[in-house]
Design a protein around this motif. Structure first.
Motif, mmCIF file in Angstrom:
data_model
loop_
_atom_site.group_PDB
_atom_site.id
_atom_site.type_symbol
_atom_site.label_atom_id
_atom_site.label_comp_id
_atom_site.label_asym_id
_atom_site.label_seq_id
_atom_site.Cartn_x
_atom_site.Cartn_y
_atom_site.Cartn_z
ATOM 1 N N LEU A 159 0.835 -1.203 0.000
ATOM 2 C CA LEU A 159 0.000 0.000 0.000
ATOM 3 C C LEU A 159 0.868 1.252 0.000
ATOM 4 C CD1 LEU A 159 -2.997 0.942 0.079
ATOM 5 C CD2 LEU A 159 -2.783 1.013 2.578
ATOM 6 N N ASN A 160 1.177 1.764 1.198
ATOM 7 C CA ASN A 160 1.808 3.082 1.267
ATOM 8 C C ASN A 160 2.705 3.217 2.497
ATOM 9 O OD1 ASN A 160 1.970 5.406 -0.287
ATOM 10 N ND2 ASN A 160 0.425 6.511 0.880
ATOM 11 N N GLY A 161 3.323 2.133 2.908
ATOM 12 C CA GLY A 161 4.142 2.142 4.115
ATOM 13 C C GLY A 161 5.259 3.170 4.070
ATOM 14 N N GLY A 162 5.412 3.921 5.148
ATOM 15 C CA GLY A 162 6.436 4.965 5.240
ATOM 16 C C GLY A 162 5.975 6.311 4.751
ATOM 17 N N LYS A 163 4.732 6.395 4.217
ATOM 18 C CA LYS A 163 4.190 7.652 3.692
ATOM 19 C C LYS A 163 3.083 8.204 4.594
ATOM 20 C CE LYS A 163 6.753 7.335 0.010
ATOM 21 N NZ LYS A 163 7.878 8.279 -0.231
ATOM 22 N N GLU A 164 3.101 7.848 5.863
ATOM 23 C CA GLU A 164 2.067 8.288 6.790
ATOM 24 C C GLU A 164 2.087 9.815 6.951
ATOM 25 O OE1 GLU A 164 3.085 4.168 7.274
ATOM 26 O OE2 GLU A 164 4.316 5.976 7.335
ATOM 27 N N THR A 165 0.907 10.400 6.996
ATOM 28 C CA THR A 165 0.825 11.854 7.163
ATOM 29 C C THR A 165 -0.075 12.205 8.346
ATOM 30 O OG1 THR A 165 -0.934 11.907 5.485
ATOM 31 C CG2 THR A 165 1.310 12.391 4.744
ATOM 32 N N THR A 166 -1.386 12.139 8.143
ATOM 33 C CA THR A 166 -2.308 12.510 9.212
ATOM 34 C C THR A 166 -3.400 11.451 9.342
ATOM 35 O OG1 THR A 166 -3.684 13.777 7.674
ATOM 36 C CG2 THR A 166 -1.953 14.985 8.862
ATOM 37 N N LEU A 167 -4.136 11.554 10.430
ATOM 38 C CA LEU A 167 -5.245 10.647 10.700
ATOM 39 C C LEU A 167 -6.444 11.483 11.122
ATOM 40 C CD1 LEU A 167 -6.047 7.583 11.115
ATOM 41 C CD2 LEU A 167 -5.516 7.949 13.533
ATOM 42 N N ASN A 168 -7.578 11.272 10.474
ATOM 43 C CA ASN A 168 -8.808 11.940 10.883
ATOM 44 C C ASN A 168 -9.358 11.190 12.081
ATOM 45 O OD1 ASN A 168 -11.409 12.932 11.241
ATOM 46 N ND2 ASN A 168 -11.825 13.125 9.059
ATOM 47 N N THR A 169 -8.992 11.624 13.264
ATOM 48 C CA THR A 169 -9.366 10.901 14.479
ATOM 49 C C THR A 169 -10.836 11.076 14.830
ATOM 50 O OG1 THR A 169 -8.668 12.793 15.830
ATOM 51 C CG2 THR A 169 -7.029 11.068 15.413
ATOM 52 N N ALA A 170 -11.481 12.078 14.258
ATOM 53 C CA ALA A 170 -12.898 12.320 14.551
ATOM 54 C C ALA A 170 -13.818 11.476 13.691
ATOM 55 C CB ALA A 170 -13.220 13.801 14.371
ATOM 56 N N ASP A 171 -13.296 10.959 12.574
ATOM 57 C CA ASP A 171 -14.136 10.196 11.643
ATOM 58 C C ASP A 171 -13.254 9.160 10.951
ATOM 59 O OD1 ASP A 171 -16.103 9.273 9.965
ATOM 60 O OD2 ASP A 171 -16.136 11.041 8.668
ATOM 61 N N LEU A 172 -12.949 8.078 11.656
ATOM 62 C CA LEU A 172 -11.988 7.108 11.148
ATOM 63 C C LEU A 172 -12.448 6.453 9.853
ATOM 64 C CD1 LEU A 172 -10.852 5.397 14.484
ATOM 65 C CD2 LEU A 172 -9.592 7.050 13.103
ATOM 66 N N GLY A 173 -13.750 6.259 9.702
ATOM 67 C CA GLY A 173 -14.260 5.637 8.490
ATOM 68 C C GLY A 173 -14.562 6.598 7.370
ATOM 69 N N LEU A 174 -14.285 7.888 7.583
ATOM 70 C CA LEU A 174 -14.552 8.936 6.589
ATOM 71 C C LEU A 174 -16.001 8.893 6.113
ATOM 72 C CD1 LEU A 174 -11.286 8.762 4.421
ATOM 73 C CD2 LEU A 174 -11.730 10.127 6.470
#
Length: 330
Positions: A159-174
């Motif tokens: 997938l995208n390992g090592g490219k982590e940026t942000t996490l929408n902690t208020a809506d994990l499932g978007l």
């Protein structure tokens, strides 16, 4: 960077061991990187069982023939299903559990470019989130008991390992209005995969399981063809999809690597010649792997923040909650 020469040598060394009787499980391997990885692995083992999930057995037939030509001693079990659905992942894992006492290698590469707008599965899950994270997480959780029975179990999520940026902690499932954008979907599934793998790797019983979240880089696959306007879309959406489709094709042609090379690297990771089994690296644990096939630390300070706030555990609690909501008590 681990050179192509080194990877070819490592894969050849694995092949000389004449590995027999191993069980491989693949999702997203009917085309692209997954298919190239599976083809390479077929040439590296003596005897093995390949479980493959995909949409269409007839469409898989040419690849099946190619695999059988590479190695007549491989037993291929194709399971026709929709890999974006959690229920189908359960049916796939049930098939494997009924036949096998252990699973040695799990390779997952299903996904879609989310640039034509949010789409939803029949389980009311956003398609990109389900393909890139939830369906993979369900398969991992279902097969972990069998993976623990292997002497050297390995899980690879491409997938995208090592490219982590942000996490929408208020809506994990978007799921809330305004949460979903193409880049939010990519960022969310990337971070959730990494944090969930870290949580699972720490659970008792999983000490020997190696969890790899890998970024393959740009690879010349046909994934751009999947950028199509949804049914009933207006003319401007169809034009936009066509422009994006063309742009992806040009970018892949100019900057991407051959899919065969990506498959060589994928096999290198699945077979255990790469991160998590090299000099100075113990087997087991959760690892990020970059497009050079090296261990990646991830962006400085980003993962540390979410780890400190307990998000690996929270992500898995959310994930299990989705499983229970969609699948019930099972």
């Amino acid at each position: 960077m681990v050179s192509t020469k080194e990877i070819v040598a490592a894969n050849s060394a694995f092949a000389t061991e004449r590995t027999s009787g191993k069980v491989f499980v693949f999702t997203g391997a009917t085309s692209g990187i997954g298919a190239a990885t599976m083809e390479k692995l077929a040439s590296m083992v003596d005897t093995a069982t390949f479980y493959v999930a995909g949409r269409s057995a007839p469409r898989f037939s040419p690849l099946r023939a190619k695999l059988e030509a590479l190695n007549q001693n491989i037993r291929i079990v194709f399971f026709e299903c929709n890999v974006s659905l959690l229920a189908d992942m359960d049916a796939f894992s049930a098939l494997i559990t009924a036949s096998e006492k252990s699973v040695d290698y799990l390779c997952m590469s299903q996904g879609a470019l989310p640039f034509t707008g949010a789409q939803y599965t029949t389980e009311s899950l956003e398609l990109c989130v389900s393909l890139s994270y939830l369906s993979r997480a369900r398969l991992v959780s279902s097969l972990l008991p069998l993976l623990r029975n292997s002497p050297r179990p390995r899980i690879l999520s491409i997938l995208n390992g090592g490219k982590e940026t942000t996490l929408n902690t208020a809506d994990l499932g978007l799921a809330h209005p305004g949460s979903w954008t193409p880049f939010a979907a990519i960022a969310q599934t990337t971070m959730m995969t990494t944090l969930a793998f870290e949580h699972l790797a720490r659970l008792p019983g999983n000490e020997r399981v190696t969890f790899l979240h890998a970024f393959p880089g740009l690879v010349r696959t046909g994934i751009g063809a999947n950028i199509v306007a949804p049914p009933g879309a207006g003319w401007w959406q169809r034009v936009r999809a066509a422009v994006l489709r063309g742009a992806v094709r040009v970018m892949m042609f100019l900057m991407g690597v051959d899919v065969e090379r990506a498959g060589e690297r994928g096999a290198y990771l699945v077979a255990g010649a790469g991160p998590g089994a090299g000099p100075g690296l113990a087997e087991g644990g959760a690892w990020l792997v970059d497009d050079k096939s090296e261990v990646a630390a991830g962006p400085v300070g980003v993962l540390e923040r979410y780890r400190a706030e307990g998000w690996p555990e929270k992500i898995w609690e959310f994930t299990v909650g989705v499983f229970e909501r969609v699948l019930g008590a099972a």
